[in-house]
Design an enzyme around this catalytic site. Structure first.
Site, PDB file in Angstrom:
ATOM      1  N   LYS A 154     -12.760   0.146   2.416  1.00  0.00           N
ATOM      2  CA  LYS A 154     -12.358  -0.232   3.784  1.00  0.00           C
ATOM      3  C   LYS A 154     -13.212   0.556   4.749  1.00  0.00           C
ATOM      4  CE  LYS A 154      -7.507  -1.333   3.303  1.00  0.00           C
ATOM      5  NZ  LYS A 154      -6.154  -0.822   3.410  1.00  0.00           N
TER       6      LYS A 154
ATOM      7  N   GLU B   3      -3.183  -2.062  -7.323  1.00  0.00           N
ATOM      8  CA  GLU B   3      -3.758  -1.236  -6.264  1.00  0.00           C
ATOM      9  C   GLU B   3      -2.800  -0.110  -5.868  1.00  0.00           C
ATOM     10  OE1 GLU B   3      -5.157  -3.622  -2.988  1.00  0.00           O
ATOM     11  OE2 GLU B   3      -5.489  -1.895  -1.673  1.00  0.00           O
TER      12      GLU B   3
ATOM     13  N   LYS C 112       2.279  -7.493  -2.059  1.00  0.00           N
ATOM     14  CA  LYS C 112       2.742  -6.124  -1.882  1.00  0.00           C
ATOM     15  C   LYS C 112       3.961  -5.910  -2.760  1.00  0.00           C
ATOM     16  CE  LYS C 112      -0.132  -4.847   1.398  1.00  0.00           C
ATOM     17  NZ  LYS C 112      -0.993  -3.658   1.292  1.00  0.00           N
TER      18      LYS C 112
ATOM     19  N   GLY D 115      -8.945  -4.802   3.966  1.00  0.00           N
ATOM     20  CA  GLY D 115      -8.744  -5.093   5.385  1.00  0.00           C
ATOM     21  C   GLY D 115      -7.541  -4.376   5.949  1.00  0.00           C
TER      22      GLY D 115
ATOM     23  N   SER E 299      -3.709 -11.359   1.332  1.00  0.00           N
ATOM     24  CA  SER E 299      -2.747 -10.301   1.044  1.00  0.00           C
ATOM     25  C   SER E 299      -1.400 -10.733   1.616  1.00  0.00           C
ATOM     26  CB  SER E 299      -3.228  -9.000   1.711  1.00  0.00           C
ATOM     27  OG  SER E 299      -2.255  -7.987   1.579  1.00  0.00           O
TER      28      SER E 299
ATOM     29  N   ASP F 264      -0.279  -4.623  -4.804  1.00  0.00           N
ATOM     30  CA  ASP F 264      -0.620  -3.400  -4.055  1.00  0.00           C
ATOM     31  C   ASP F 264       0.678  -2.688  -3.705  1.00  0.00           C
ATOM     32  OD1 ASP F 264      -1.604  -1.414  -2.398  1.00  0.00           O
ATOM     33  OD2 ASP F 264      -2.501  -2.770  -0.922  1.00  0.00           O
TER      34      ASP F 264
ATOM     35  N   LYS G  36      -2.953 -11.441  -3.414  1.00  0.00           N
ATOM     36  CA  LYS G  36      -2.441 -10.075  -3.618  1.00  0.00           C
ATOM     37  C   LYS G  36      -1.059 -10.019  -3.012  1.00  0.00           C
ATOM     38  CE  LYS G  36      -3.520  -5.892  -0.927  1.00  0.00           C
ATOM     39  NZ  LYS G  36      -4.626  -4.991  -0.504  1.00  0.00           N
TER      40      LYS G  36
ATOM     41  N   ASP H 237      -7.115   2.737  -3.039  1.00  0.00           N
ATOM     42  CA  ASP H 237      -7.314   2.463  -1.614  1.00  0.00           C
ATOM     43  C   ASP H 237      -7.093   3.796  -0.884  1.00  0.00           C
ATOM     44  OD1 ASP H 237      -7.033   1.695   1.059  1.00  0.00           O
ATOM     45  OD2 ASP H 237      -5.560   0.118   0.730  1.00  0.00           O
TER      46      ASP H 237
HETATM   47  O1  OSB Z   1      -3.087  -1.539   1.789  1.00  0.00           O
HETATM   48  O2  OSB Z   1      -4.621  -2.971   1.841  1.00  0.00           O
HETATM   49  C1  OSB Z   1      -3.684  -2.406   2.406  1.00  0.00           C
HETATM   50  C2  OSB Z   1      -3.009  -4.026   5.811  1.00  0.00           C
HETATM   51  C3  OSB Z   1      -2.758  -2.911   6.576  1.00  0.00           C
HETATM   52  C4  OSB Z   1      -2.760  -1.668   5.978  1.00  0.00           C
HETATM   53  C5  OSB Z   1      -3.035  -1.537   4.615  1.00  0.00           C
HETATM   54  C6  OSB Z   1      -3.311  -2.660   3.843  1.00  0.00           C
HETATM   55  C7  OSB Z   1      -3.272  -3.928   4.450  1.00  0.00           C
HETATM   56  C8  OSB Z   1      -3.472  -5.187   3.721  1.00  0.00           C
HETATM   57  C9  OSB Z   1      -3.947  -6.393   4.521  1.00  0.00           C
HETATM   58  O3  OSB Z   1      -3.222  -5.328   2.554  1.00  0.00           O
HETATM   59  C10 OSB Z   1      -5.320  -6.784   4.190  1.00  0.00           C
HETATM   60  C11 OSB Z   1      -5.882  -7.772   5.193  1.00  0.00           C
HETATM   61  O4  OSB Z   1      -6.332  -7.346   6.285  1.00  0.00           O
HETATM   62  O5  OSB Z   1      -5.888  -8.962   4.897  1.00  0.00           O
HETATM   63 MG    MG Z   2      -4.111  -1.344  -0.113  1.00  0.00          MG
END
Ligand code: OSB
Ligand code: MG
Length: 359
Positions: A250, A201, A151, A278, A123, A176, A149, A226
């Site tokens: 999660k 996402e 953001k 995660g 991510s 995401d 992925k 999520d």
């Molecule tokens: O939205 O998936 C999410 C990290 C912190 C809070 C929300 C998210 C995330 C990540 C990181 O996308 C995922 C990872 O731990 O690799």
């Molecule tokens: Mg997410």
């Protein structure tokens, strides 16, 4: 714990992770869990400090000294407290780990896992520039991450995805938004539909299911939820409404492994693919995520990267590493299958509290 690189989402940038490691001692066996809540209440109302409050004021006292056979018994003891899923998950994980260590089986096995390797994914946060993002993504692809992925947020979306598709036409790619859009901006989501993304996402609000259902009907790309699915009940509603075609599971968001496995089972019976999300966990939470991802319906790449993607030095040994086939191995030892290095944990500790039977 200092992050190897700052992590920026639609709601802000994090340079370090303040996390809560929970341990339980039961019949001489010690188990670990992690509450990876964020520093700020932008992903969830549950921040590190809020979780600490819930854990120390209500949740740890509700568990300390109680008779439990294993992780299965924990939700009933914590149910009276509403919310605080991340705090609850940490306690439940620790009991699962202690139980699995006691039975000398991997946590994965106890949960019904069937895989010995789980598919990794990375991510990638928002960067200073698109050129910088291309460099960062290129490095992860080079390292062997089989799915990327990124953001997104308004002003960091279509041009970013367009450029990534020019530079990396073939990679499995997804985005995401962490709820940064609403239905009035659906033109952006519809435009993203043209890039062959694996999924989009959480484009809309954390408490929305109805607008997600509306946009899912208008695009081919699967919507993945999520924030909007914090429980089995929410997943049932989302599937019934057609709000998504993929579920991010999660452990922390849903309040523990019992609920996570139930969501997995429901999705499997409904033919809905899932993956494990995660929260920038240390090796403790990552080990839990890996064990969960070994269940059969986690058929899509997970947000589970190697320890060195997050931290210079993880607090567990051995650290998680990326295999050459883009997977992460499920540890074979009892419980989490990794050991907490106390000296490193203590070095990072700013606060701790012990709870004993009878207060
Ligand atoms: O939205 O998936 C999410 C990290 C912190 C809070 C929300 C998210 C995330 C990540 C990181 O996308 C995922 C990872 O731990 O690799
Ligand atoms: Mg997410």
């Amino acid at each position: 714990m200092e992050l190897t690189s700052p992590f920026e989402t639609s709601f802000g940038r994090e340079h370090e992770k303040r996390t809560i490691i929970v341990s339980v001692e039961a019949d001489g066996e010690v188990g670990y869990g992690e509450c990876p809540a964020g520093d700020t209440p932008f992903y969830s109302y549950e921040t590190t400090d809020i979780s600490w409050y819930a854990l120390t004021r209500y949740l740890a006292p509700a568990l300390a000294g109680r008779e439990v056979k294993g992780g299965m018994d924990v939700p009933a003891l914590l149910r009276r407290v509403r919310g605080y899923n991340m705090a609850k998950a940490a306690l439940e994980e620790a009991v699962w780990d202690a139980q699995a260590r006691r039975e000398n089986v991997p946590l994965s096995r106890l949960l019904g896992g069937v895989k010995d390797r789980v598919e990794s994914g990375v991510s990638v946060g928002i960067q200073e520039s698109i050129d910088e993002l291309v460099k960062v993504v290129g490095r992860y692809v080079e390292e062997g991450y089989p799915r990327v992925k990124v953001k997104i947020k308004p002003s960091w979306d279509l041009t970013v995805v367009h450029r990534l598709r020019v530079e990396f036409p073939e990679i499995p790619l997804m985005v995401d938004a962490n709820g940064a859009y609403d239905i009035s901006q659906k033109a952006v989501i519809k435009a993203l539909d043209r890039y062959g993304l694996m999924m989009i996402e959480q484009p809309f609000g954390y408490d929305d299911l109805v607008d997600h259902a509306a946009i899912q009907k208008e695009i081919r790309t699967p919507i993945c939820l999520d924030e909007s699915v914090p429980s089995l009940g929410a997943v049932r509603a989302a599937l019934k409404l057609g709000s998504c075609r993929v579920i991010n599971v999660k452990v922390s968001r849903v309040g523990g492994l019992c609920e996570a496995v139930r969501i997995h089972d429901l999705c499997m019976s409904e033919g809905v693919p899932t993956w494990v999300g995660g929260m920038l966990e240390t090796g403790v939470g990552r080990a839990v995520n890996v064990a969960l991802a070994s269940l059969p319906n986690f058929t899509l790449p997970n947000d589970i990267s190697a320890s060195n993607r997050y931290y210079h030095e993880d607090i567990v040994e051995p650290p998680f590493e990326l295999n050459s086939d883009g997977t992460i191995s499920v540890p074979r030892g009892g419980g989490l299958g990794v050991e907490v290095v106390w000296e490193r944990l203590e070095r990072a500790t700013v606060r701790s509290r012990v709870f004993k039977a009878g207060g």
